[in-house]
Design an enzyme around this catalytic site. Structure first.
Site, short mmCIF file in Angstrom:
data_model
loop_
_atom_site.label_atom_id
_atom_site.label_comp_id
_atom_site.label_asym_id
_atom_site.label_seq_id
_atom_site.Cartn_x
_atom_site.Cartn_y
_atom_site.Cartn_z
N GLU A 1 0.83 -1.21 0.00
CA GLU A 1 0.00 0.00 0.00
C GLU A 1 0.87 1.26 0.00
O GLU A 1 0.52 2.27 -0.61
CB GLU A 1 -0.95 -0.02 1.20
CG GLU A 1 -2.08 -1.05 1.02
CD GLU A 1 -2.94 -1.22 2.25
OE1 GLU A 1 -4.14 -0.93 2.18
OE2 GLU A 1 -2.41 -1.66 3.29
N GLU B 1 -4.41 -9.52 2.62
CA GLU B 1 -5.23 -9.35 3.82
C GLU B 1 -6.46 -10.24 3.86
O GLU B 1 -6.89 -10.68 4.94
CB GLU B 1 -5.66 -7.89 3.95
CG GLU B 1 -4.58 -6.95 4.46
CD GLU B 1 -3.69 -6.41 3.35
OE1 GLU B 1 -2.94 -5.46 3.61
OE2 GLU B 1 -3.77 -6.93 2.22
#
Length: 715
Positions: free
Chosen positions: A115, A137
């Site tokens: 990210e 995730e």
């Protein structure tokens, strides 16, 4: 800024090297946001700044969020919201810098680490198989909470982004470049930062992200584009088919990704935060993190392995070329372990080798194996009859029929093949290892190695310790299982061990529901809703009713031989009540032409209409009760195994239950399921089930007390 090295060169380019103190990897821990905030403050005030490079001093680039912190989160509160928003804010500040920002990715950049890369203007990765990027995730019951869902959707478009977001895929450099996850590759670590700086010098104005530019359009179209609308509809249907509504993370990811295309970018980031903190406190996330991350890590790292030097088998013999023996030989060959596949007739041994050949042919047809790879694999399997030379084999695995007298005979006859340091394993699903060990000259080198069918797909082995099995033998068996790429689950000797004992309760509860008057289709539906891969009646047909009966008879004969009452399967009364009459009617299971189901020539199955004759009750059983009965029955038996010392650790109980038995993955395993429900709440529900449906759900309070105290000690 103790975790960040700040260095400005003569061209005005600042290199920020992440080096989190006291850690093997850079993570988004409690020090990360304050440190990054200080970095942003300094960058925004830096005179003559022309560009920024983010690099890492660790072997990996950035490992993402600190999972210990997430496990400690009890509620989705304002503090959690503020913490996540603060972490996202520093990424947004990087995007707003008036200079280009480049990520120099030297190793794995996953989760929050990738990210960070998405918040940069350019991404350069080292050409190394370890330099994977991605957002895994979802595999931890979470969604990317630092802008990953919103940014990846904006960068790749919805359809391509969902393949990474919903599957948690990790891409190596070539694939990452092809799919647009990175922008360039360099071959040497020393070239990373120079390449990043060269790009900055060549692109001084490339500092505005596409989504911050006027007129930005999503690749592939926005949410109203006909093709994208079709993707949304299809994705929703496929997602429910896959998760059955039991996993909240994929649904929330899809929701954030789709709605991010319908709103302001910063508003989408905030929605992402709200969805993320809701997942942080969920029992599904805690289950996935505890079991699939920390649990798997504990096994892979050797934390549960006996201490000592690593051992590797150089040669093996598999005795019995049936389905199990052939599957084990294939697993060996795939791991390049030379294997002698023995049977009483050479033709049968060759047929066992042909099983591996068929698997290879299938892989070649699907483009997953080259013809040369097939030849190389098959070269490791030698069909044979009789013993190999004395002392020539590092590991012998007996995989003959589940008959104690036959196994004892084979063990005694084939023991001489073992090398002086070798070990002997019996592939048995229920027979006591301590009794089988009496057939060999050195019981300390004898151990149970229970593979599961089909062996090529079921990548777990139950290792059973006999009373005289040495720790050295256990260590070697553990290493052997990992050598062939399987997961070792260690248990202690007992009737049915762990997996067969618990699996039997699942099938029996299906029969119990049938006897209680529940419609067969509703029973199978309840198992599906519970998250089991296959219903109990279908499972019984696949493993065969006759095999179950033979196992019962074997243990009854063993009890008579030993003069004991083992109590094996004592609660599985409905199994006997239903399956013995069915076998007498010629309904022994799928391989015998039919069992709980009828099968046509194409293999299509339909529930047998005669099942209604076994209903003794007419109770209108609520579907939730049926779901709970299926799950609680297995969880209670697993808890008994743990309390009795058959199981050594909760990690092995959870992973073994999921990978060997099919206990629903979203629970994190049977013991994690109990913890997720809350020990007291689980105990209360079990008492309700016992009162309504029988003593098989009754567990002494002392067992729950011991489980709760173990939880308190761990905390």
């Amino acid at each position: 800024m103790q975790d960040f090295i700040y260095d400005k060169d003569s061209d005005g380019i600042v290199t920020v090297t992440m080096d989190m103190a006291g850690q093997n990897a850079n993570t988004m821990n409690k020090r990360f946001e304050p440190g990054m905030r200080a970095v942003c403050d300094r960058l925004e005030a830096e005179p003559g700044l022309t560009g920024v490079v983010f690099a890492s001093a660790k072997p990996t680039f950035f490992a993402g969020g600190d999972l210990h912190d997430i496990l400690a989160t009890e509620t989705a509160d304002a503090a959690s919201f503020a913490f996540i928003e603060a972490n996202k804010a520093v990424y947004r500040r990087l995007e707003k810098l008036p200079v280009p920002v480049v990520a120099a990715i030297n190793g794995a950049a996953l989760g929050g680490g990738y990210e960070l890369c998405l918040a940069c203007n350019h991404r350069i990765v080292l050409n190394s198989p370890k330099a994977v990027v991605g957002l895994p995730e979802v595999t931890l019951g979470l969604l990317p909470g630092a802008g990953g869902v919103v940014r990846l959707t904006a960068r790749l478009g919805l359809e391509k982004a969902l393949t990474y977001l919903l599957e948690g895929k990790q891409a190596r450099p070539d694939a990452a470049l092809a799919d647009g996850l990175v922008d360039a590759i360099v071959d040497e670590p020393e070239a990373l930062i120079p390449a990043a700086k060269a790009w900055i010098r060549a692109n001084p104005d490339a500092h505005t992200q596409p989504w911050d530019q006027k007129g930005f359009r999503y690749p592939g179209g926005d949410a109203l584009h006909p093709r994208v609308r079709q993707v949304i509809q299809v994705s929703s249907a496929m997602l429910f088919k896959k998760t059955r509504g039991l996993l909240p993370a994929p649904e929330k990811i899809l929701d954030v990704a789709v709605n991010s295309m319908r709103m302001n970018f910063d508003a989408a980031l905030r929605v992402e935060t709200r969805r993320f903190i809701g997942l942080m406190a969920s029992k599904e996330a805690k289950a996935a993190i505890s079991t699939f991350f920390f649990g798997t890590q504990a096994i892979k790292s050797g934390k549960l392995r006996p201490e000592g030097a690593r051992w590797q088998a150089g040669s093996a013999a598999v005795l019995g070329a049936g389905m199990m023996g052939s599957g084990i030989a294939y697993a060996h060959a795939k791991a390049r372990l030379a294997t002698r596949l023995n049977d009483t007739e050479l033709a049968r041994a060759e047929q066992g080798r042909a099983y591996s050949e068929a698997l290879c042919d299938k892989a070649v047809a699907r483009g997953r194996m080259e013809a040369a790879g097939k030849d190389a694999l098959l070269s490791h399997i030698t069909p044979a009859t009789g013993n190999a030379a004395a002392g020539s084999t590092d590991i012998v695995i007996e995989a003959v029929f589940e008959d104690i007298e036959l196994k004892e005979k084979v063990i005694a006859e084939t023991w001489p093949m073992l090398s002086p340091e070798g070990i002997y394993g019996s592939n048995t699903s229920t027979l006591p290892i301590s009794i089988l060990a009496q057939a060999c000259p050195d019981p300390s080198r004898f151990i149970g190695l229970h593979f599961f069918s089909p062996v090529d797909k079921m990548k777990v082995v139950e290792i059973i310790m006999g009373e005289q099995t040495s720790q050295e033998t256990l260590r070697k068996a553990y290493d052997y299982v990992q050598q062939i790429g399987y997961m070792p689950i260690v248990v202690n000797d007992a009737r049915g061990f762990f997996t067969s004992r618990v699996f039997g309760t699942f099938m029996d509860e299906g029969c119990q529901l049938l006897v209680d008057g529940m419609a067969p289709a509703a029973i199978e539906r309840a198992a599906w809703l519970a998250g089991m891969p296959v219903g109990p009646l279908q499972v019984f047909d696949e493993v065969s009713l006759i095999l179950g009966q033979k196992v019962r008879h074997t243990h009854r004969a063993l009890d008579q031989r030993l003069g004991v009452d083992s109590g094996f399967g004592q609660h599985n009364t409905a199994t006997v009540e239903v399956t013995d009459p069915m076998i007498a009617m010629g309904r022994g299971g799928r391989q015998y032409g039919g069992g709980f189901y009828d099968y046509d020539a194409q293999g299509t199955r339909v529930l047998w209409s005669g099942l209604e004759q076994f209903a003794r009750g007419t109770a209108d059983i609520p579907i939730q009760d049926a779901i709970d009965r299926i799950l609680y029955r297995q969880a209670i038996e697993t808890l008994r195994c743990l309390d009795e010392g058959v199981l050594n650790t909760e990690i092995e109980a959870n992973l073994g239950g999921i990978f060997a038995i099919g206990f629903p993955a979203h629970t994190g395993g049977a013991i994690q399921f109990i913890r997720g429900e809350g020990v007291e709440a689980f105990a209360a529900r079990a008492r309700q089930l016992a009162a309504s449906y029988g003593a098989r759900f009754a567990v002494p309070d002392s067992i729950y007390d011991r489980l709760a105290s173990r939880e308190a000690a761990a905390a």
